[in-house]
Write a protein that holds these residues in place. Sequence first.
Motif, PDB file in Angstrom:
ATOM      1  N   UNK A  96      38.528  49.443  43.349  1.00  0.00           N
ATOM      2  CA  UNK A  96      38.569  48.536  44.497  1.00  0.00           C
ATOM      3  C   UNK A  96      39.979  47.999  44.708  1.00  0.00           C
ATOM      4  N   UNK A  97      40.694  47.711  43.616  1.00  0.00           N
ATOM      5  CA  UNK A  97      42.065  47.215  43.730  1.00  0.00           C
ATOM      6  C   UNK A  97      42.982  48.263  44.357  1.00  0.00           C
ATOM      7  N   UNK A  98      42.754  49.522  44.025  1.00  0.00           N
ATOM      8  CA  UNK A  98      43.579  50.595  44.585  1.00  0.00           C
ATOM      9  C   UNK A  98      43.327  50.781  46.082  1.00  0.00           C
ATOM     10  N   UNK A 105      46.261  42.829  49.157  1.00  0.00           N
ATOM     11  CA  UNK A 105      46.994  42.798  47.889  1.00  0.00           C
ATOM     12  C   UNK A 105      47.725  41.475  47.698  1.00  0.00           C
ATOM     13  N   UNK A 106      48.126  40.867  48.795  1.00  0.00           N
ATOM     14  CA  UNK A 106      48.826  39.577  48.723  1.00  0.00           C
ATOM     15  C   UNK A 106      47.862  38.428  48.467  1.00  0.00           C
ATOM     16  N   UNK A 107      46.603  38.611  48.821  1.00  0.00           N
ATOM     17  CA  UNK A 107      45.635  37.512  48.759  1.00  0.00           C
ATOM     18  C   UNK A 107      44.696  37.516  47.557  1.00  0.00           C
ATOM     19  N   UNK A 108      44.295  38.695  47.090  1.00  0.00           N
ATOM     20  CA  UNK A 108      43.326  38.713  45.996  1.00  0.00           C
ATOM     21  C   UNK A 108      43.380  40.044  45.245  1.00  0.00           C
ATOM     22  N   UNK A 109      42.775  40.029  44.057  1.00  0.00           N
ATOM     23  CA  UNK A 109      42.480  41.282  43.370  1.00  0.00           C
ATOM     24  C   UNK A 109      41.097  41.167  42.743  1.00  0.00           C
ATOM     25  N   UNK A 110      40.558  42.307  42.355  1.00  0.00           N
ATOM     26  CA  UNK A 110      39.228  42.345  41.749  1.00  0.00           C
ATOM     27  C   UNK A 110      39.362  42.255  40.237  1.00  0.00           C
ATOM     28  N   UNK A 111      38.477  41.448  39.613  1.00  0.00           N
ATOM     29  CA  UNK A 111      38.460  41.283  38.163  1.00  0.00           C
ATOM     30  C   UNK A 111      37.023  41.245  37.663  1.00  0.00           C
ATOM     31  N   UNK A 112      36.887  41.473  36.373  1.00  0.00           N
ATOM     32  CA  UNK A 112      35.581  41.332  35.731  1.00  0.00           C
ATOM     33  C   UNK A 112      35.587  39.992  34.992  1.00  0.00           C
ATOM     34  N   UNK A 113      34.686  39.118  35.395  1.00  0.00           N
ATOM     35  CA  UNK A 113      34.543  37.818  34.748  1.00  0.00           C
ATOM     36  C   UNK A 113      33.077  37.583  34.456  1.00  0.00           C
ATOM     37  N   UNK A 115      30.884  39.310  32.939  1.00  0.00           N
ATOM     38  CA  UNK A 115      30.086  40.515  33.168  1.00  0.00           C
ATOM     39  C   UNK A 115      29.728  40.707  34.646  1.00  0.00           C
ATOM     40  N   UNK A 116      30.576  40.195  35.546  1.00  0.00           N
ATOM     41  CA  UNK A 116      30.383  40.385  36.981  1.00  0.00           C
ATOM     42  C   UNK A 116      31.720  40.725  37.620  1.00  0.00           C
ATOM     43  N   UNK A 117      31.655  41.516  38.678  1.00  0.00           N
ATOM     44  CA  UNK A 117      32.842  41.871  39.442  1.00  0.00           C
ATOM     45  C   UNK A 117      33.104  40.754  40.445  1.00  0.00           C
ATOM     46  N   UNK A 118      34.321  40.184  40.426  1.00  0.00           N
ATOM     47  CA  UNK A 118      34.626  39.053  41.301  1.00  0.00           C
ATOM     48  C   UNK A 118      35.987  39.225  41.956  1.00  0.00           C
ATOM     49  N   UNK A 119      36.116  38.630  43.140  1.00  0.00           N
ATOM     50  CA  UNK A 119      37.415  38.554  43.797  1.00  0.00           C
ATOM     51  C   UNK A 119      38.197  37.430  43.138  1.00  0.00           C
TER      52      UNK A 119
END
Length: 130
Positions: A96-98, A105-113, A115-119
Amino acid sequence: MKRERELAKTIIKQVQDSTQELDQEVEEVIRLGKFSEWGNRHMKVRMRSQVAVEEIMTRKGKLAGDTERKDIWIKRDMNLEEREKEKVLRNEAKEKNEKRTEMEKKNFNWRVLDMRLKKWYLWKKEETRN
């Protein structure tokens, strides 16, 4: 192992609040993985009480501001199934980040927090105008 125990206690002291003595709850510290002269290994810290674990986990964000220990983080122990699920989520976040646009890209990236995928929204310091 005494050095590892002291390091664990030091890190725990940093995240506990001033009235707590969670560092006294350390029961066992185990180094994980094979020894290497050049690398650091993960440590598994077993606590005497679940309450201490939960307190530490809620306060672990205090480590984020520590530039001296920026390579240290706290994660809960996971079983094989949980690790596999987290790996799948990390790969999904990477994909999703790619695919983000330049503006995204300037505003957010996707992370796992948790055990959930979050902006994860990026904070920008605004310039002060005189």
